[in-house]
Design a protein around this motif. Structure first.
Motif, PDB file in Angstrom:
ATOM      1  N   GLU A 274     -45.570  -2.066 -11.393  1.00 10.07           N
ATOM      2  CA  GLU A 274     -45.124  -0.727 -11.817  1.00 10.07           C
ATOM      3  C   GLU A 274     -46.222  -0.022 -12.622  1.00 10.07           C
TER       4      GLU A 274
ATOM      5  N   LEU B 204     -48.823   1.581 -10.305  1.00  6.64           N
ATOM      6  CA  LEU B 204     -48.351   2.869  -9.777  1.00  6.64           C
ATOM      7  C   LEU B 204     -48.410   3.949 -10.864  1.00  6.64           C
TER       8      LEU B 204
ATOM      9  N   ARG C 171     -52.005   5.060 -11.555  1.00  8.84           N
ATOM     10  CA  ARG C 171     -52.507   5.926 -10.469  1.00  8.84           C
ATOM     11  C   ARG C 171     -51.965   7.348 -10.630  1.00  8.84           C
TER      12      ARG C 171
ATOM     13  N   SER D 298     -42.550   2.437 -16.675  1.00  8.74           N
ATOM     14  CA  SER D 298     -43.013   3.350 -15.617  1.00  8.74           C
ATOM     15  C   SER D 298     -42.319   4.711 -15.650  1.00  8.74           C
TER      16      SER D 298
ATOM     17  N   PHE E   9     -40.951   5.299 -11.734  1.00  8.37           N
ATOM     18  CA  PHE E   9     -41.343   4.523 -10.552  1.00  8.37           C
ATOM     19  C   PHE E   9     -40.685   3.149 -10.571  1.00  8.37           C
TER      20      PHE E   9
ATOM     21  N   ASN F 156     -41.803   1.249  -4.910  1.00  3.49           N
ATOM     22  CA  ASN F 156     -42.579   2.447  -4.569  1.00  3.49           C
ATOM     23  C   ASN F 156     -43.987   2.046  -4.106  1.00  3.49           C
ATOM     24  N   THR F 157     -44.672   3.021  -3.502  1.00  2.00           N
ATOM     25  CA  THR F 157     -46.002   2.712  -2.938  1.00  2.00           C
ATOM     26  C   THR F 157     -47.048   3.712  -3.449  1.00  2.00           C
ATOM     27  N   GLU F 158     -48.312   3.345  -3.270  1.00  4.27           N
ATOM     28  CA  GLU F 158     -49.423   4.236  -3.636  1.00  4.27           C
ATOM     29  C   GLU F 158     -49.345   5.535  -2.822  1.00  4.27           C
TER      30      GLU F 158
ATOM     31  N   ILE G 113     -47.038   7.912  -4.372  1.00  2.00           N
ATOM     32  CA  ILE G 113     -47.612   8.529  -5.584  1.00  2.00           C
ATOM     33  C   ILE G 113     -48.540   9.679  -5.161  1.00  2.00           C
TER      34      ILE G 113
END
Ligand SMILES: Cc1ncc(COP(=O)(O)O)c(C=O)c1O
Length: 384
Positions: A281, A284, A287, A311, A363, A367-369, A372
């Motif tokens: 977390e 993410l 990022r 997060s 987040f 979840n994924t990059e 984001i």
């Protein structure tokens, strides 16, 4: 349209793998109440509920006392039970200025019964001044400290271990609101001197809505009256509420399907590892913060790094209406966020976002990059 879920601070989605199947299994194949009948399926359900108590007590460092895990429908019910069962006229408690209304509303209503509270103001990052906290704790004959483990507005984690140490020193009961922390931060009742740890099952514990509870240290049980009383399936020859655990606080039929689901999510979290979940977390979150920091016209509220935080990231779109931004994120990009006060007006006053509120991005482990990056582009387009 793409669907991106960034409202895990409100409730997690998706749930841990296996949660849906576990709920379905109880409903379709198990059935039966617990603590009442002695037929096979009732005993099987009872075993799963007890195993869930064991998983909770193990996760929160009170592994020898699974019977001291009480199930409720959510942390709001847990906090009400504790606040209204513990505090009496003339008692004084300490809270931080980052508390959720699940703490503040019951506490304010307890003012009508002669209970008072001291609120310690946190700084613009939502951080507690521990020296100020000790000063108030040592001077005011404080019965209990009731505090969030992590802010649901800006993600800042409280110095839980230090607070616990000071509560021991000054003989105050330490009640932790672990709504935003359970399952993502290691919480240990023994190590952190937590007396009552309140949790909710549907946020970072990745379980179903309608599950929650609290873990209460055995020495404290007699100090906290029961709130909801009734049938427990035990001592049924008397009209007096049992005083032993967990029956003292668990009357009426509980959310057994939900607890089956919670059982699956707890196993998933323990198998995956709380540290691994937090690390993911934070990747993410880092990022997102790094990219969003560079956009003009928006302000990240509170901490801008990944130290000592969860997060949950709040953003103020300075020249726009944050409610409209949140709505546009959903309508035009399929991104779910939450705007407004997040049931924590005092936290917003602390962070200087009252009454504007913020857009909260929270987040989750799944979840994924790519999601984001998609959200960052959406924010850039909205601001243009
Ligand atoms: C810090 C905190 N405490 C309490 C709650 C209340 O949780 P629930 O609605 O599950 O009772 C929340 C939910 O947003 C929260 O973030």
């Amino acid at each position: 349209m793409k669907r991106v879920y960034f409202d895990n601070g409100a409730t997690s989605y998706p749930k841990a793998p296996g949660v849906g199947d576990a709920v379905k299994d109880y409903i379709e194949n198990v059935g039966g109440n617990i603590n009442r009948g002695v037929y096979r399926t009732a005993v099987s359900a009872e075993n799963t509920v007890f195993e869930t108590r064991e998983l909770i007590s193990e996760m929160f460092g009170y592994g020898d006392y699974p019977e001291n895990v009480v199930f409720t429908k959510n942390i709001t019910e847990s906090l009400n039970t504790v606040i209204k069962g513990l505090l009496k006229s003339g008692d004084r408690v300490i809270v931080s200025s980052m508390e959720h209304n699940a703490v503040m509303r019951p506490l304010n209503s307890m003012k009508n019964y002669g209970v008072d509270f001291i609120r310690i103001k946190c700084n613009e990052n939502g951080e507690l001044d521990i020296a100020e906290f000790e000063k108030e704790l040592s001077n005011n004959n404080v019965k209990a400290v009731i505090m969030t483990a992590a802010s649901n507005v800006c993600g800042t984690i409280m110095p839980i271990e230090e607070i616990g140490k000071l509560c021991r020193k000054y003989k105050a009961i330490f009640v932790l609101d672990a709504a935003q922390a359970a399952g993502v931060i290691n919480l240990d009742m023994e190590k952190m001197n937590i007396d009552i740890l309140c949790f909710t099952g549907h946020k970072s514990l990745l379980g179903p809505q309608g599950t929650g509870g609290f873990l209460i240290r055995k020495e404290i049980v007699e100090k906290v009256d029961s709130f909801i009383e009734g049938g427990t399936g035990s001592l049924s020859d008397t009209e007096i509420q049992p005083s032993y655990m967990p029956d003292k606080y668990e009357s009426g039929t509980m959310n057994i399907p939900g607890i089956f689901g919670l059982n699956a999510s707890l196993k998933y979290i323990l198998d995956t590892g709380i540290d691994n979940i937090h690390k993911r977390e934070m990747e993410l979150t880092e990022r997102f913060i790094k990219k969003v920091k560079e956009i003009d016209g928006i302000r990240i509220i509170g901490k801008k790094d990944t130290e000592n935080r969860t997060s949950v990231v709040s953003i103020d779109f300075e020249n726009m209406d944050n409610g409209i931004v949140s709505h546009t994120l959903d309508k035009e990009y399929g991104i779910a966020t939450r705007s407004g006060m997040h049931c924590a007006p005092s936290a917003h006053k602390t962070l200087d976002t009252f009454p504007r509120g913020t857009v909260r991005f929270s987040f989750g482990y799944f979840n994924t990059e790519e999601e984001i990056d998609y959200a960052v582009e959406a924010i850039k387009n909205i601001i243009k």
